[in-house]
Design an enzyme around this catalytic site. Structure first.
Site, PDB file in Angstrom:
ATOM      1  N   HIS A 270      34.198  23.727  44.074  1.00  0.00           N
ATOM      2  CA  HIS A 270      32.867  23.403  44.611  1.00  0.00           C
ATOM      3  C   HIS A 270      32.983  22.579  45.895  1.00  0.00           C
ATOM      4  CE1 HIS A 270      30.321  25.138  41.447  1.00  0.00           C
ATOM      5  NE2 HIS A 270      31.262  24.757  40.607  1.00  0.00           N
ATOM      6  N   THR A 271      34.086  22.741  46.593  1.00  0.00           N
ATOM      7  CA  THR A 271      34.250  22.088  47.899  1.00  0.00           C
ATOM      8  C   THR A 271      34.005  23.079  49.034  1.00  0.00           C
ATOM      9  OG1 THR A 271      36.607  22.568  47.723  1.00  0.00           O
ATOM     10  CG2 THR A 271      35.926  20.329  47.173  1.00  0.00           C
TER      11      THR A 271
ATOM     12  N   SER B 129      32.513  53.301  37.038  1.00  0.00           N
ATOM     13  CA  SER B 129      33.453  52.234  36.681  1.00  0.00           C
ATOM     14  C   SER B 129      34.048  52.500  35.307  1.00  0.00           C
ATOM     15  CB  SER B 129      32.750  50.876  36.660  1.00  0.00           C
ATOM     16  OG  SER B 129      33.613  49.904  36.091  1.00  0.00           O
TER      17      SER B 129
ATOM     18  N   GLY C 255      33.516  38.525  33.994  1.00  0.00           N
ATOM     19  CA  GLY C 255      32.801  37.263  33.791  1.00  0.00           C
ATOM     20  C   GLY C 255      33.728  36.081  33.587  1.00  0.00           C
TER      21      GLY C 255
ATOM     22  N   SER D 211      36.906  35.978  39.959  1.00  0.00           N
ATOM     23  CA  SER D 211      36.371  36.652  41.147  1.00  0.00           C
ATOM     24  C   SER D 211      36.451  38.160  41.107  1.00  0.00           C
ATOM     25  CB  SER D 211      37.047  36.141  42.410  1.00  0.00           C
ATOM     26  OG  SER D 211      36.470  34.930  42.749  1.00  0.00           O
TER      27      SER D 211
ATOM     28  N   SER E 146      33.816  40.015  41.272  1.00  0.00           N
ATOM     29  CA  SER E 146      32.831  40.507  42.247  1.00  0.00           C
ATOM     30  C   SER E 146      33.396  40.446  43.663  1.00  0.00           C
ATOM     31  CB  SER E 146      31.526  39.718  42.149  1.00  0.00           C
ATOM     32  OG  SER E 146      31.748  38.335  42.340  1.00  0.00           O
TER      33      SER E 146
ATOM     34  N   ASP F 175      36.433  32.640  47.751  1.00  0.00           N
ATOM     35  CA  ASP F 175      36.862  33.760  46.909  1.00  0.00           C
ATOM     36  C   ASP F 175      37.296  34.952  47.753  1.00  0.00           C
ATOM     37  OD1 ASP F 175      36.130  32.092  44.906  1.00  0.00           O
ATOM     38  OD2 ASP F 175      34.379  33.230  44.255  1.00  0.00           O
TER      39      ASP F 175
ATOM     40  N   TYR G  76      24.555  27.274  40.059  1.00  0.00           N
ATOM     41  CA  TYR G  76      25.340  27.228  41.287  1.00  0.00           C
ATOM     42  C   TYR G  76      24.483  26.857  42.505  1.00  0.00           C
ATOM     43  CZ  TYR G  76      28.703  28.830  44.789  1.00  0.00           C
ATOM     44  OH  TYR G  76      29.564  28.906  45.842  1.00  0.00           O
TER      45      TYR G  76
END
Length: 394
Positions: free
Chosen positions: A40-41, A73, A130, A134, A136, A181, A231
């Site tokens: 979270h930086t 998928s 999930g 990462s 996504s 990410d 988030y």
């Protein structure tokens, strides 16, 4: 974990089954990532220290001569083939997994690289879904590389693809993520982590030598979605705290502050919760800088201690851990041979990253697994991972 050699025939078979044949199909790969420290930086203008993994997302793709898009998928077989068109790509319009590749097509167009013909795409990922590793961003970078290679956009670099991925996430999917990410995935390098200053995008590779220890990722199996998590709320709390501090200091981001400066100006933050959020952002950034210095000196013990302190700050000041991640970390620390343990990713579920002496890995998996199952009521999954390269054609 399966290798590219094992995955390629499997994904080509699936392509032939869904789309008639595998003639002219190209296969690409983009890794997942884990962040070793610096959580979270990235949207607070601080440093991060992620690495790409050898697990990730594979895509088998073939260009079409019309404007149709067909997606399948292997991880969501029940969804079948999802058909779409280049003419109905609109931001914030869907919640299917296809929002990630479509977001990249839309972003390429926004940046002046128009895709004029469609394609058929089969995806297969061996990143736990999930999990916070990462998946996504992996799909976004994978799609970016596919678009570059398929449509001849040769002036686009991997760093551009990372920035396009972040833009797509922000503007197409409505998640206010930072750059980490996509950057870690697009710029990954085998056996190295990336020490990245998210404010300037200056980066350097730091070799990871674990001296008889391994990286073990533990997936809590608590599902979470970034957009519906807290988030965006955390991000706005930090932005407000920064604007309050700016009355006294000329700082463009919380990442510019060191600990003594923060302690001097924190009384300007008019809310205790916001003060805690900002403190995490400032202290976590400094921890990350110290951790990389320790690693350069081969001091794994200090690196592990900083990982532990990172988790405590994420638990107490940023409040993004939850009972699942806290249980995994608490139980990990009871096992001799665990050098460091912390949550990784956005939090609220997802994974922990652990550095564990090789001689203790089996005991770690057994003890932490049993304790977690007993307390939480369902099992965690364990992955002993290697640090790999960025995206490539297979």
């Amino acid at each position: 974990m399966e290798t590219a050699i094992e995955v390629k025939p499997k994904i080509l078979n699936a392509f032939a089954e869904k789309f008639g044949s595998s003639e002219g199909v190209r296969v690409f790969f983009a890794p997942g990532r884990v962040n070793l420290i610096g959580e979270h930086t990235d949207y607070n203008g601080g440093h991060v220290f992620p690495c790409a993994l050898t697990i990730g997302t594979y895509g088998a793709v073939r260009k079409r001569d019309d404007r149709k898009l067909r997606f399948y998928s292997m991880n969501f077989e029940d969804k079948g083939v999802i058909e779409s068109s280049l003419d109905d790509i609109k931001p914030l319009s869907e919640s299917e997994w296809t929002a990630y590749p479509k977001g990249m097509i839309w972003t390429f167009g926004e940046k002046g690289y128009r895709v004029e013909t469609g394609f058929d795409l089969v995806l297969y990922g061996n990143i736990p879904n999930g999990s916070g590793l990462s998946s996504s961003a992996s799909v976004e970078v994978l799609t970016g590389v596919i678009l570059r290679e398929l449509y001849g956009f040769t002036d686009i670099t991997n760093q551009d693809i990372a920035l396009f991925g972040q833009y797509s996430e922000n503007k197409y999917n409505g998640v206010n993520c930072g750059i980490m990410d996509q950057f870690a995935i697009a710029m990954g390098k085998k056996d190295s982590a990336i020490f990245l200053d998210t404010a300037t995008l200056q980066y350097e590779y730091a070799p990871i030598t674990l001296h008889g220890a391994s990286l073990v990722i533990v997936c809590s199996n608590k599902k979470r979605g970034l957009g519906d998590s807290k988030y965006n709320e955390r991000r706005s709390e930090c932005e407000t705290a920064l604007s309050e501090i700016q009355a006294l200091v000329d700082a463009k981001s919380l990442g510019e502050l060191d600990e003594p400066t923060f302690e001097k100006v924190k009384t300007l933050i008019r809310d205790d919760v916001r003060c805690k959020r900002a403190r995490h952002a400032v202290y976590e950034n400094r921890r990350t800088i110290s951790a990389v210095e320790a690693l350069r000196k081969g001091d794994l013990t200090t690196f592990g201690q900083l990982m532990n302190a990172s988790h405590e700050s994420l638990r107490d000041d940023y409040e993004v851990t939850g009972i699942e991640l806290d249980t995994l970390v608490d139980e990990a620390r009871k096992v001799e041979g665990v050098i460091g343990a912390r949550m990784t990713g956005a939090g609220f579920g997802g994974c922990t990253v652990n550095i564990v002496k090789d001689s203790s890995v089996d005991e770690f998996i057994e003890k932490v697994g049993n304790a977690y199952l007993e307390k939480i009521g369902y099992a965690a999954d364990f992955y002993v991972v290697s640090i790999g390269d960025g995206p490539c054609e297979v």
